[in-house]
Design a protein around this motif. Structure first.
Motif, PDB file in Angstrom:
ATOM      1  N   MET A 236      -0.989 -12.659 -12.104  1.00 45.30           N
ATOM      2  CA  MET A 236      -1.126 -11.768 -10.723  1.00 45.30           C
ATOM      3  C   MET A 236      -2.230 -10.648 -11.230  1.00 45.30           C
ATOM      4  N   ASP A 237      -3.112 -10.307 -10.444  1.00 47.77           N
ATOM      5  CA  ASP A 237      -4.029  -9.289 -10.498  1.00 47.77           C
ATOM      6  C   ASP A 237      -3.781  -8.402  -9.656  1.00 47.77           C
ATOM      7  N   LEU A 238      -3.157  -7.194 -10.158  1.00 42.60           N
ATOM      8  CA  LEU A 238      -2.341  -6.256  -9.178  1.00 42.60           C
ATOM      9  C   LEU A 238      -3.429  -5.222  -8.812  1.00 42.60           C
ATOM     10  N   ASP A 239      -4.541  -5.508  -9.111  1.00 37.00           N
ATOM     11  CA  ASP A 239      -5.834  -4.481  -8.882  1.00 37.00           C
ATOM     12  C   ASP A 239      -6.597  -5.368  -7.718  1.00 37.00           C
ATOM     13  N   LEU A 240      -6.200  -6.609  -7.451  1.00 35.64           N
ATOM     14  CA  LEU A 240      -6.974  -7.210  -6.332  1.00 35.64           C
ATOM     15  C   LEU A 240      -6.613  -6.558  -5.035  1.00 35.64           C
ATOM     16  N   ARG A 241      -7.839  -6.517  -4.345  1.00 38.73           N
ATOM     17  CA  ARG A 241      -7.993  -5.870  -3.146  1.00 38.73           C
ATOM     18  C   ARG A 241      -9.137  -6.794  -2.301  1.00 38.73           C
ATOM     19  N   PRO A 242      -9.115  -6.536  -0.824  1.00 41.27           N
ATOM     20  CA  PRO A 242     -10.061  -7.277  -0.095  1.00 41.27           C
ATOM     21  C   PRO A 242     -11.338  -6.831  -0.264  1.00 41.27           C
ATOM     22  N   VAL A 243     -12.252  -7.409  -0.179  1.00 39.29           N
ATOM     23  CA  VAL A 243     -13.706  -7.077  -0.496  1.00 39.29           C
ATOM     24  C   VAL A 243     -14.332  -6.275   0.706  1.00 39.29           C
ATOM     25  N   VAL A 244     -13.862  -6.372   1.606  1.00 39.67           N
ATOM     26  CA  VAL A 244     -14.035  -5.542   2.938  1.00 39.67           C
ATOM     27  C   VAL A 244     -13.354  -4.183   2.871  1.00 39.67           C
ATOM     28  N   SER A 245     -13.747  -3.316   3.923  1.00 43.79           N
ATOM     29  CA  SER A 245     -12.828  -1.980   4.039  1.00 43.79           C
ATOM     30  C   SER A 245     -11.612  -2.539   4.497  1.00 43.79           C
ATOM     31  N   HIS A 246     -10.361  -1.735   4.218  1.00 40.77           N
ATOM     32  CA  HIS A 246      -9.250  -2.460   4.277  1.00 40.77           C
ATOM     33  C   HIS A 246      -8.229  -1.021   4.311  1.00 40.77           C
ATOM     34  N   HIS A 247      -7.199  -1.160   5.032  1.00 38.60           N
ATOM     35  CA  HIS A 247      -5.869  -0.419   4.831  1.00 38.60           C
ATOM     36  C   HIS A 247      -5.012  -0.778   3.755  1.00 38.60           C
ATOM     37  N   VAL A 248      -4.435  -0.062   3.137  1.00 38.91           N
ATOM     38  CA  VAL A 248      -3.546  -0.382   1.876  1.00 38.91           C
ATOM     39  C   VAL A 248      -2.071   0.026   2.304  1.00 38.91           C
ATOM     40  N   ILE A 249      -1.108  -0.932   2.244  1.00 41.54           N
ATOM     41  CA  ILE A 249       0.204  -0.465   2.521  1.00 41.54           C
ATOM     42  C   ILE A 249       1.017  -0.418   1.267  1.00 41.54           C
ATOM     43  N   ASP A 250       1.619   0.650   1.053  1.00 40.07           N
ATOM     44  CA  ASP A 250       2.365   0.819  -0.441  1.00 40.07           C
ATOM     45  C   ASP A 250       3.825   0.215   0.030  1.00 40.07           C
ATOM     46  N   ASN A 251       4.199  -1.071  -0.599  1.00 41.31           N
ATOM     47  CA  ASN A 251       5.498  -1.381  -0.176  1.00 41.31           C
ATOM     48  C   ASN A 251       6.150  -1.553  -1.615  1.00 41.31           C
ATOM     49  N   ARG A 252       5.836  -0.826  -2.687  1.00 39.47           N
ATOM     50  CA  ARG A 252       6.775  -0.757  -3.676  1.00 39.47           C
ATOM     51  C   ARG A 252       8.271  -0.324  -3.247  1.00 39.47           C
ATOM     52  N   ILE A 253       9.274  -0.647  -4.095  1.00 43.99           N
ATOM     53  CA  ILE A 253      10.527  -0.159  -3.846  1.00 43.99           C
ATOM     54  C   ILE A 253      10.471   1.397  -3.881  1.00 43.99           C
ATOM     55  N   THR A 254       9.633   2.055  -4.814  1.00 40.38           N
ATOM     56  CA  THR A 254       9.644   3.320  -4.813  1.00 40.38           C
ATOM     57  C   THR A 254       8.759   4.019  -4.108  1.00 40.38           C
ATOM     58  N   ALA A 255       8.042   3.535  -3.149  1.00 42.62           N
ATOM     59  CA  ALA A 255       6.903   3.953  -2.116  1.00 42.62           C
ATOM     60  C   ALA A 255       7.751   5.232  -1.636  1.00 42.62           C
ATOM     61  N   SER A 256       6.767   6.240  -1.379  1.00 42.49           N
ATOM     62  CA  SER A 256       7.202   7.490  -0.944  1.00 42.49           C
ATOM     63  C   SER A 256       7.360   7.522   0.931  1.00 42.49           C
ATOM     64  N   ARG A 257       6.695   6.616   1.381  1.00 39.82           N
ATOM     65  CA  ARG A 257       7.125   6.262   2.985  1.00 39.82           C
ATOM     66  C   ARG A 257       7.455   4.938   3.270  1.00 39.82           C
ATOM     67  N   PRO A 258       8.342   4.777   3.998  1.00 35.79           N
ATOM     68  CA  PRO A 258       8.928   3.558   4.385  1.00 35.79           C
ATOM     69  C   PRO A 258       7.818   2.748   5.322  1.00 35.79           C
ATOM     70  N   LEU A 259       8.106   1.328   5.149  1.00 33.20           N
ATOM     71  CA  LEU A 259       7.104   0.272   5.415  1.00 33.20           C
ATOM     72  C   LEU A 259       6.865   0.329   6.862  1.00 33.20           C
ATOM     73  N   ALA A 260       7.890   0.858   7.709  1.00 31.84           N
ATOM     74  CA  ALA A 260       7.702   0.676   9.267  1.00 31.84           C
ATOM     75  C   ALA A 260       6.861   1.811   9.685  1.00 31.84           C
ATOM     76  N   GLU A 261       6.967   2.939   8.863  1.00 32.05           N
ATOM     77  CA  GLU A 261       6.203   4.410   9.062  1.00 32.05           C
ATOM     78  C   GLU A 261       4.870   3.898   8.736  1.00 32.05           C
ATOM     79  N   GLN A 262       4.443   3.464   7.631  1.00 30.04           N
ATOM     80  CA  GLN A 262       3.025   3.014   7.191  1.00 30.04           C
ATOM     81  C   GLN A 262       2.400   2.241   8.334  1.00 30.04           C
TER      82      GLN A 262
END
Length: 201
Positions: free
Chosen positions: A163-189
């Motif tokens: 895995m390349d955990l630094d992989l991101r789209p080459v276009v402008s994008h929104h990032v959703i933090d879905n780690r179990i330790t994320a500070s905001r719930p997935l639904a809220e994001q």
């Protein structure tokens, strides 16, 4: 990519990508529910065909890692997914498109072709990346207990090291933090992203 302005009725192709177990299908469903757009998930659309095709080729129906799958089956999955997306957009229906997009989102030629076709259809191209960590993804794969994840879990060290955990789209994008330790719930994001897309005018 610079996101162009549009009213809330403007056609949109929203690409939701991420690694297996990142939670991209759930994020895609939440985004589709919040926007009212069509939801197209690669696994939902192609899994039965993929499994039968792999069997017909003499392989494992749960294979998602061999050269046979990667070279002969995977391209067909994405071709079917994109054709379904274009057909919806041609009918005036915005689409939330869910798949890993690991190679595609990082490919400037592929993203460029998608962006150009979106422009021809009068649609905007949005990218969302569902970010997670190795531990969170492994827990989700164990919990969902899908046969297609058997190889990943049985060879977890090798899979995780690839895995390349630094992989991101080459276009402008929104990032959703879905780690179990994320500070905001997935639904809220997802609701926050949906609101941003709705408010652009």
């Amino acid at each position: 990519m610079t996101i162009t302005t549009a009213d809330t009725s403007r056609l949109t192709l929203a690409l939701v990508g991420g690694y297996a177990g990142s939670g991209k299908s759930e994020a895609g469903k939440l985004l589709a529910a919040a926007t009212g757009w069509a939801m197209l998930d690669k696994d939902t659309l192609s899994r039965p065909l993929t499994e039968r095709l792999l069997q017909a080729m003499g392989g494992d129906p749960d294979d998602r890692h061999s050269p046979a799958y990667l070279e002969h089956v995977r391209p067909l999955e994405y071709e079917c997914l994109m054709k379904a997306a274009w057909e919806n957009l041609e009918c005036g229906i915005s689409v939330v498109l869910v798949a890993p997009f690991l190679a595609e989102a990082a490919d400037t030629q592929w993203t460029g072709r998608v962006a150009r076709r979106c422009r021809r259809l009068g649609a905007r191209f949005e990218a969302l990346w569902v970010d997670s960590d190795v531990e969170s993804m492994r827990e989700r794969l164990i919990s969902r207990n899908a046969s297609r994840d058997t190889w990943k879990l049985a060879h977890w060290s090798a899979y995780a090291n690839g895995m390349d955990l630094d992989l991101r789209p080459v276009v402008s994008h929104h990032v959703i933090d879905n780690r179990i330790t994320a500070s905001r719930p997935l639904a809220e994001q997802c609701e926050s992203v949906a609101q941003t897309l709705r408010e652009r005018s």
